[in-house]
Design a protein around this motif. Structure first.
Motif, PDB file in Angstrom:
ATOM      1  N   LEU A 192      71.018 108.818 169.946  1.00 20.53           N
ATOM      2  CA  LEU A 192      70.164 107.670 169.635  1.00 20.53           C
ATOM      3  C   LEU A 192      70.518 106.465 170.508  1.00 20.53           C
ATOM      4  CD1 LEU A 192      69.927 107.927 165.740  1.00 20.53           C
ATOM      5  CD2 LEU A 192      68.093 108.344 167.407  1.00 20.53           C
ATOM      6  N   VAL A 193      71.811 106.227 170.691  1.00 20.80           N
ATOM      7  CA  VAL A 193      72.245 105.106 171.537  1.00 20.80           C
ATOM      8  C   VAL A 193      71.800 105.342 172.982  1.00 20.80           C
ATOM      9  CG1 VAL A 193      74.280 103.963 172.530  1.00 20.80           C
ATOM     10  CG2 VAL A 193      74.160 104.401 170.063  1.00 20.80           C
ATOM     11  N   GLN A 194      72.034 106.549 173.500  1.00 18.39           N
ATOM     12  CA  GLN A 194      71.639 106.856 174.878  1.00 18.39           C
ATOM     13  C   GLN A 194      70.125 106.784 175.053  1.00 18.39           C
ATOM     14  OE1 GLN A 194      73.392 110.734 175.450  1.00 18.39           O
ATOM     15  NE2 GLN A 194      75.279 109.869 176.307  1.00 18.39           N
ATOM     16  N   ALA A 195      69.395 107.296 174.085  1.00 20.02           N
ATOM     17  CA  ALA A 195      67.935 107.266 174.171  1.00 20.02           C
ATOM     18  C   ALA A 195      67.429 105.829 174.168  1.00 20.02           C
ATOM     19  CB  ALA A 195      67.317 108.064 173.022  1.00 20.02           C
ATOM     20  N   SER A 234      60.292 104.929 167.840  1.00 17.99           N
ATOM     21  CA  SER A 234      60.763 106.062 167.038  1.00 17.99           C
ATOM     22  C   SER A 234      62.292 106.077 166.961  1.00 17.99           C
ATOM     23  CB  SER A 234      60.246 107.363 167.654  1.00 17.99           C
ATOM     24  OG  SER A 234      60.803 108.472 167.005  1.00 17.99           O
ATOM     25  N   VAL A 235      62.948 105.826 168.087  1.00 22.41           N
ATOM     26  CA  VAL A 235      64.418 105.810 168.119  1.00 22.41           C
ATOM     27  C   VAL A 235      64.954 104.709 167.202  1.00 22.41           C
ATOM     28  CG1 VAL A 235      66.414 105.296 169.604  1.00 22.41           C
ATOM     29  CG2 VAL A 235      64.662 106.879 170.391  1.00 22.41           C
ATOM     30  N   SER A 291      71.831  96.074 172.616  1.00 27.45           N
ATOM     31  CA  SER A 291      70.656  95.248 172.897  1.00 27.45           C
ATOM     32  C   SER A 291      70.198  95.325 174.348  1.00 27.45           C
ATOM     33  CB  SER A 291      70.954  93.793 172.533  1.00 27.45           C
ATOM     34  OG  SER A 291      72.058  93.326 173.289  1.00 27.45           O
ATOM     35  N   SER A 292      70.899  96.121 175.164  1.00 26.19           N
ATOM     36  CA  SER A 292      70.525  96.192 176.577  1.00 26.19           C
ATOM     37  C   SER A 292      70.873  97.569 177.144  1.00 26.19           C
ATOM     38  CB  SER A 292      71.245  95.102 177.360  1.00 26.19           C
ATOM     39  OG  SER A 292      72.644  95.284 177.283  1.00 26.19           O
ATOM     40  N   PRO A 293      70.304  97.866 178.319  1.00 24.63           N
ATOM     41  CA  PRO A 293      70.685  99.118 178.989  1.00 24.63           C
ATOM     42  C   PRO A 293      72.178  99.098 179.315  1.00 24.63           C
ATOM     43  CG  PRO A 293      68.723  98.164 180.010  1.00 24.63           C
ATOM     44  CD  PRO A 293      69.279  97.133 179.057  1.00 24.63           C
ATOM     45  N   SER A 294      72.724 100.256 179.630  1.00 19.89           N
ATOM     46  CA  SER A 294      74.144 100.336 179.987  1.00 19.89           C
ATOM     47  C   SER A 294      74.388  99.580 181.294  1.00 19.89           C
ATOM     48  CB  SER A 294      74.571 101.792 180.157  1.00 19.89           C
ATOM     49  OG  SER A 294      74.001 102.329 181.348  1.00 19.89           O
TER      50      SER A 294
END
Length: 181
Positions: free
Chosen positions: A37-40, A80-81, A94-97
């Motif tokens: 879920l975090v990666q998605a 959905s995620v 709250s942001s991309p990696s």
């Protein structure tokens, strides 16, 4: 119709090697589910940002349209995620990696040139290959039925995106009537 008592059902489940705690644990999200879920979510945020950036800086109609597709599709996937994260009490960043942000910055450094489009396509191909690997990992090893179902639902869309940028060449979406430029 025969009625089974709770004791009979518990005895049958025990004989089958099941217990109530095991049955409940199988439905609870595991670290695999939470990691997915975090990666998605981070992937969706990165793809939305990349799509918006392509809309501003791409030099070809095909890459601009691909960017629009990314924004639309990844916004929908992320909704959905986020719902699943709420249900499973998974905290989302709250942001991309940092790596995703760095990859977008590298592409942005080529803004306004044909090198931008090439860099964007290659970066998106790599990102979508990684996303498919994470989806396949979740489908194979996830335990929460909702999270696994979301991965299954996302897979065709992410595969289509990869097809659109495969080998660093822009291809229109299969449902599109527009030609690449």
């Amino acid at each position: 119709m025969r009625r089974y008592t709770l004791a009979t059902l518990v005895a049958a489940a025990t004989l089958a090697g099941l217990s109530a705690p095991q049955a409940i644990a199988a439905a609870s999200p595991t670290s695999q589910d939470r990691t997915f879920l975090v990666q998605a979510h981070q992937g969706n945020l990165a793809e939305i940002a990349a799509g918006k950036d392509a809309g501003k800086h791409a030099t070809t109609v095909c890459v601009k349209r691909a960017g629009q597709t990314w924004v639309h599709d990844h916004t929908k996937l992320d909704a959905s995620v986020r719902k699943l994260a709420d249900k499973t009490h998974t905290r989302l960043p709250s942001s991309p990696s940092a790596a995703q942000q760095k990859a977008l910055q590298a592409v942005q450094s080529k803004a306004g040139s044909s090198a931008y489009d090439e860099a964007w396509l290659k970066a998106q191909a790599a990102a979508h290959r990684k996303t498919l690997a994470a989806i396949d990992q979740e489908i194979k090893h996830g335990t929460n039925s909702g999270v696994v179902a979301a991965a299954r639902t996302a897979r065709p869309m992410v595969a289509m995106h990869l097809d659109m940028v495969r080998d660093g060449v822009c291809h229109q979406a299969p449902h599109s009537t527009h030609h690449a430029s």
